[in-house]
Design an enzyme around this catalytic site. Structure first.
Site, PDB file in Angstrom:
ATOM      1  N   LYS A 184       8.611  44.333 -23.434  1.00  0.00           N
ATOM      2  CA  LYS A 184       7.614  45.295 -22.962  1.00  0.00           C
ATOM      3  C   LYS A 184       7.782  45.382 -21.446  1.00  0.00           C
ATOM      4  O   LYS A 184       7.526  44.392 -20.742  1.00  0.00           O
ATOM      5  CB  LYS A 184       6.199  44.805 -23.265  1.00  0.00           C
ATOM      6  CG  LYS A 184       5.760  44.979 -24.693  1.00  0.00           C
ATOM      7  CD  LYS A 184       4.322  44.509 -24.850  1.00  0.00           C
ATOM      8  CE  LYS A 184       3.886  44.572 -26.290  1.00  0.00           C
ATOM      9  NZ  LYS A 184       2.706  43.726 -26.539  1.00  0.00           N
TER      10      LYS A 184
ATOM     11  N   LYS B 226       4.521  47.049 -38.908  1.00  0.00           N
ATOM     12  CA  LYS B 226       4.120  45.754 -38.313  1.00  0.00           C
ATOM     13  C   LYS B 226       2.645  45.567 -38.611  1.00  0.00           C
ATOM     14  O   LYS B 226       1.830  46.432 -38.301  1.00  0.00           O
ATOM     15  CB  LYS B 226       4.397  45.797 -36.814  1.00  0.00           C
ATOM     16  CG  LYS B 226       3.565  44.891 -35.933  1.00  0.00           C
ATOM     17  CD  LYS B 226       4.164  44.811 -34.532  1.00  0.00           C
ATOM     18  CE  LYS B 226       3.108  44.594 -33.470  1.00  0.00           C
ATOM     19  NZ  LYS B 226       3.678  44.479 -32.119  1.00  0.00           N
ATOM     20  N   LEU B 227       2.323  44.432 -39.230  1.00  0.00           N
ATOM     21  CA  LEU B 227       0.924  44.128 -39.557  1.00  0.00           C
ATOM     22  C   LEU B 227       0.383  43.134 -38.552  1.00  0.00           C
ATOM     23  O   LEU B 227       1.003  42.088 -38.300  1.00  0.00           O
ATOM     24  CB  LEU B 227       0.811  43.510 -40.951  1.00  0.00           C
ATOM     25  CG  LEU B 227       1.329  44.335 -42.137  1.00  0.00           C
ATOM     26  CD1 LEU B 227       1.114  43.547 -43.433  1.00  0.00           C
ATOM     27  CD2 LEU B 227       0.612  45.680 -42.213  1.00  0.00           C
ATOM     28  N   LYS B 228      -0.773  43.436 -38.012  1.00  0.00           N
ATOM     29  CA  LYS B 228      -1.455  42.470 -37.162  1.00  0.00           C
ATOM     30  C   LYS B 228      -2.080  41.416 -38.067  1.00  0.00           C
ATOM     31  O   LYS B 228      -2.694  41.763 -39.090  1.00  0.00           O
ATOM     32  CB  LYS B 228      -2.559  43.172 -36.369  1.00  0.00           C
ATOM     33  CG  LYS B 228      -2.007  44.131 -35.332  1.00  0.00           C
ATOM     34  CD  LYS B 228      -1.351  43.346 -34.208  1.00  0.00           C
ATOM     35  CE  LYS B 228      -0.997  44.235 -33.046  1.00  0.00           C
ATOM     36  NZ  LYS B 228      -0.398  43.453 -31.949  1.00  0.00           N
TER      37      LYS B 228
ATOM     38  N   SER C  55       2.513  49.984 -35.609  1.00  0.00           N
ATOM     39  CA  SER C  55       1.734  48.753 -35.600  1.00  0.00           C
ATOM     40  C   SER C  55       0.400  49.033 -36.278  1.00  0.00           C
ATOM     41  O   SER C  55      -0.327  49.930 -35.856  1.00  0.00           O
ATOM     42  CB  SER C  55       1.531  48.322 -34.141  1.00  0.00           C
ATOM     43  OG  SER C  55       0.662  47.227 -34.064  1.00  0.00           O
TER      44      SER C  55
ATOM     45  N   GLU D 139       5.857  37.641 -34.974  1.00  0.00           N
ATOM     46  CA  GLU D 139       5.761  37.815 -33.530  1.00  0.00           C
ATOM     47  C   GLU D 139       4.652  36.932 -32.961  1.00  0.00           C
ATOM     48  O   GLU D 139       3.521  36.928 -33.459  1.00  0.00           O
ATOM     49  CB  GLU D 139       5.466  39.299 -33.263  1.00  0.00           C
ATOM     50  CG  GLU D 139       5.570  39.699 -31.820  1.00  0.00           C
ATOM     51  CD  GLU D 139       5.263  41.187 -31.629  1.00  0.00           C
ATOM     52  OE1 GLU D 139       5.189  41.947 -32.620  1.00  0.00           O
ATOM     53  OE2 GLU D 139       5.063  41.576 -30.476  1.00  0.00           O
TER      54      GLU D 139
ATOM     55  N   GLY E 289       5.021  48.102 -27.599  1.00  0.00           N
ATOM     56  CA  GLY E 289       4.165  49.189 -27.111  1.00  0.00           C
ATOM     57  C   GLY E 289       2.819  48.636 -26.709  1.00  0.00           C
ATOM     58  O   GLY E 289       2.390  47.579 -27.189  1.00  0.00           O
TER      59      GLY E 289
ATOM     60  N   ASP F  21       6.675  37.601 -27.643  1.00  0.00           N
ATOM     61  CA  ASP F  21       6.161  38.756 -26.894  1.00  0.00           C
ATOM     62  C   ASP F  21       5.471  38.203 -25.638  1.00  0.00           C
ATOM     63  O   ASP F  21       6.095  38.101 -24.573  1.00  0.00           O
ATOM     64  CB  ASP F  21       5.197  39.549 -27.802  1.00  0.00           C
ATOM     65  CG  ASP F  21       4.423  40.642 -27.077  1.00  0.00           C
ATOM     66  OD1 ASP F  21       4.715  40.913 -25.900  1.00  0.00           O
ATOM     67  OD2 ASP F  21       3.502  41.242 -27.678  1.00  0.00           O
TER      68      ASP F  21
ATOM     69  N   ASN G 135      -0.283  37.746 -32.166  1.00  0.00           N
ATOM     70  CA  ASN G 135      -0.851  37.752 -30.806  1.00  0.00           C
ATOM     71  C   ASN G 135      -1.430  36.389 -30.430  1.00  0.00           C
ATOM     72  O   ASN G 135      -2.577  36.279 -29.982  1.00  0.00           O
ATOM     73  CB  ASN G 135      -1.925  38.837 -30.654  1.00  0.00           C
ATOM     74  CG  ASN G 135      -1.329  40.226 -30.532  1.00  0.00           C
ATOM     75  OD1 ASN G 135      -1.526  41.046 -31.413  1.00  0.00           O
ATOM     76  ND2 ASN G 135      -0.582  40.494 -29.475  1.00  0.00           N
TER      77      ASN G 135
ATOM     78  N   ASP H  35       2.473  40.314 -36.575  1.00  0.00           N
ATOM     79  CA  ASP H  35       2.206  39.975 -35.174  1.00  0.00           C
ATOM     80  C   ASP H  35       0.877  39.240 -35.085  1.00  0.00           C
ATOM     81  O   ASP H  35      -0.171  39.789 -35.423  1.00  0.00           O
ATOM     82  CB  ASP H  35       2.149  41.268 -34.348  1.00  0.00           C
ATOM     83  CG  ASP H  35       1.924  41.003 -32.861  1.00  0.00           C
ATOM     84  OD1 ASP H  35       1.902  39.823 -32.461  1.00  0.00           O
ATOM     85  OD2 ASP H  35       1.790  41.987 -32.103  1.00  0.00           O
TER      86      ASP H  35
HETATM   87  O1  NPG Z   1       2.249  51.222 -30.704  1.00  0.00           O
HETATM   88  O2  NPG Z   1       1.704  51.083 -28.620  1.00  0.00           O
HETATM   89  C1  NPG Z   1       1.673  50.670 -29.786  1.00  0.00           C
HETATM   90  C2  NPG Z   1       0.885  49.411 -30.059  1.00  0.00           C
HETATM   91  C3  NPG Z   1       1.736  48.305 -30.516  1.00  0.00           C
HETATM   92  O3  NPG Z   1       0.581  46.512 -31.545  1.00  0.00           O
HETATM   93  C4  NPG Z   1       0.951  47.014 -30.535  1.00  0.00           C
HETATM   94  N1  NPG Z   1       0.713  46.464 -29.347  1.00  0.00           N
HETATM   95  O4  NPG Z   1       0.433  42.967 -29.242  1.00  0.00           O
HETATM   96  O5  NPG Z   1       2.096  44.267 -29.210  1.00  0.00           O
HETATM   97  C5  NPG Z   1       0.898  44.095 -29.204  1.00  0.00           C
HETATM   98  C6  NPG Z   1      -0.042  45.267 -29.185  1.00  0.00           C
HETATM   99  C7  NPG Z   1      -0.862  45.396 -27.944  1.00  0.00           C
HETATM  100  C8  NPG Z   1      -1.494  46.556 -27.688  1.00  0.00           C
HETATM  101  C9  NPG Z   1      -0.967  44.398 -27.034  1.00  0.00           C
HETATM  102  C10 NPG Z   1      -2.246  46.712 -26.551  1.00  0.00           C
HETATM  103  C11 NPG Z   1      -1.709  44.564 -25.896  1.00  0.00           C
HETATM  104  C12 NPG Z   1      -2.349  45.721 -25.657  1.00  0.00           C
END
Ligand code: NPG
Length: 378
Positions: free
Chosen positions: A273, A171-173, A145, A224, A301, A249, A201, A199
């Protein structure tokens, strides 16, 4: 199994580089660890002492989900543990979720407690998480990510670095203002064959549908959580407008929520998750539901330490996890993990095989990152 006492421990680990998502920038990982001390009966009736580890994925602030770290600690200490203590020697991991049902929500807190009980139980029985959950693989493909960067050239450098390390999916935020241009630049750089997904969020609304539709031209594996956590119906509307598959998610907080989202046509892929859904056993139920409906799943993750990372690798080895997960090497986030590090080899992470989680904290490293500890006697 009977719990004899529980330790709550807060640790702080510096991230190798800041991690920016649509909801904020993290510089450190603060995690709540739950250590369950228990007694079980061995095969010949002897009492066996056992210890299990759980990791709570709640973040320091309630920005990703309503739960947050010190709130989760309070819920565990004040409401969850008294219920499990009262169960005496009738406790088992399979009962934890049911026993905790009277407490509404707080799934990340419940997941951490259940993980610790399950680990203690499996260590005593000499069974690994992978074997218990029904894993069919001994290694899982590793995706990475990539956080929001200051500029597109920096993003391209970061992506190049991860591909050189062997990651099989990027995966690009994204967030409003950091979407079409970075995705276009990365797709041009890596070519059409590398798996690429984005992603958001929950950073967009249905009003942005026309903008999100323009992502269709980049051959993304999925988008996502474009809309809010409680926007399941609106995700179903959006799905009709996009050719890029929608993956939920934040919205998938339970097997029931997954069933509703599938039936409404709001999601064609699910990010599982375990922390978000209340534990590894509910995560397995969502996996089973998705397999029955032909919905692809992958394991998300939350910047877990080696404890959660090991358990996630075990879960991701179930047959329905057909897409690479956010299970990167420990060195993606940490200069030093609290367990033996997970490493990416040939784009894969090995599934632990030892009893329980198959990994445990290294005492000196754990001590060095510990902020507080609290012993809760029965
Ligand atoms: O590789 O653990 C990892 C991070 C993956 O991007 C990642 N997690 O939105 O999925 C998500 C994001 C996240 C991380 C969300 C921390 C919430 C807390």
């Amino acid at each position: 199994m009977k719990i004899t006492g529980v330790e709550l421990r807060i640790i702080r680990m510096p991230l190798k580089s800041p991690f920016t998502t649509s909801f904020g920038t993290e510089y450190d990982k603060v995690a709540l660890l739950v250590t369950v001390h228990a007694q079980t009966r061995g095969p010949d009736g002897d009492l066996v002492e056992t210890v299990g580890w759980g990791e709570c994925v709640a973040m320091e602030e309630p920005l990703y989900s309503a739960e947050y770290l010190t709130g989760a600690a309070e819920v565990i200490r004040r409401f969850l543990l008294p219920i499990l203590f009262a169960a005496g020697d009738t406790l088992s991991s399979e009962k934890v979720g049911h026993l905790l049902t009277p407490v509404v929500g707080h799934r990340m807190a419940k997941a951490a407690v259940e993980m610790a009980v399950l680990d203690a139980e499996l260590r005593a029985r000499g069974v690994s998480f992978a074997e218990h959950l029904g894993a069919v693989r001994d290694r899982v493909p590793s995706g990475v990510s990539v956080g929001i960067q200051d500029s597109i050239p920096e993003l391209l450098d970061v992506v190049d670095g991860y591909l050189a390390q062997g990651y099989v999916r990027i995966k690009l935020k994204i967030r409003p203002g950091w979407d079409l241009a970075p995705v276009r630049a990365v797709r041009e750089r890596i070519g059409d064959d590398v798996l690429l997904q984005v992603d958001a969020n929950a950073a967009y609304t249905l009003v942005d549908a026309q903008l999100l539709r323009r992502l269709d031209e980049f051959g993304l594996l999925l988008i996502e959580q474009p809309l809010g956590e409680d926007d399941i119906r609106q995700h179903a509307e959006l799905a009709k407008l996009l050719s890029t598959p929608i993956c939920l998610d934040e919205s998938i907080v339970s097997a029931k929520a997954a069933a509703d989202a599938i039936m409404l046509g709001a999601t064609s892929v699910i990010n599982i998750k375990p922390g978000r859904v209340g534990g590894y056993l509910e995560a397995r139920r969502i996996h089973d539901l998705c397999v029955a409906h032909g919905i692809a799943v992958w394991c998300g993750g939350m910047l877990e330490t080696g404890l959660g990372r090991g358990a996630n690798a075990a879960l991701a080895a179930l047959p329905g996890f057909t897409l690479p997960g956010d299970i990167s090497g420990s060195d993606r986030f940490y200069a030093q993990d609290i367990t033996r590090p997970f490493v990416v080899q040939d784009g894969h992470v090995a599934v632990p095989t030892g009893p329980g989680l198959g990994v445990e904290p290294i005492p000196e490293i754990l001590a060095a990152v510990t902020v507080t500890t609290e012993w809760i006697p029965v």
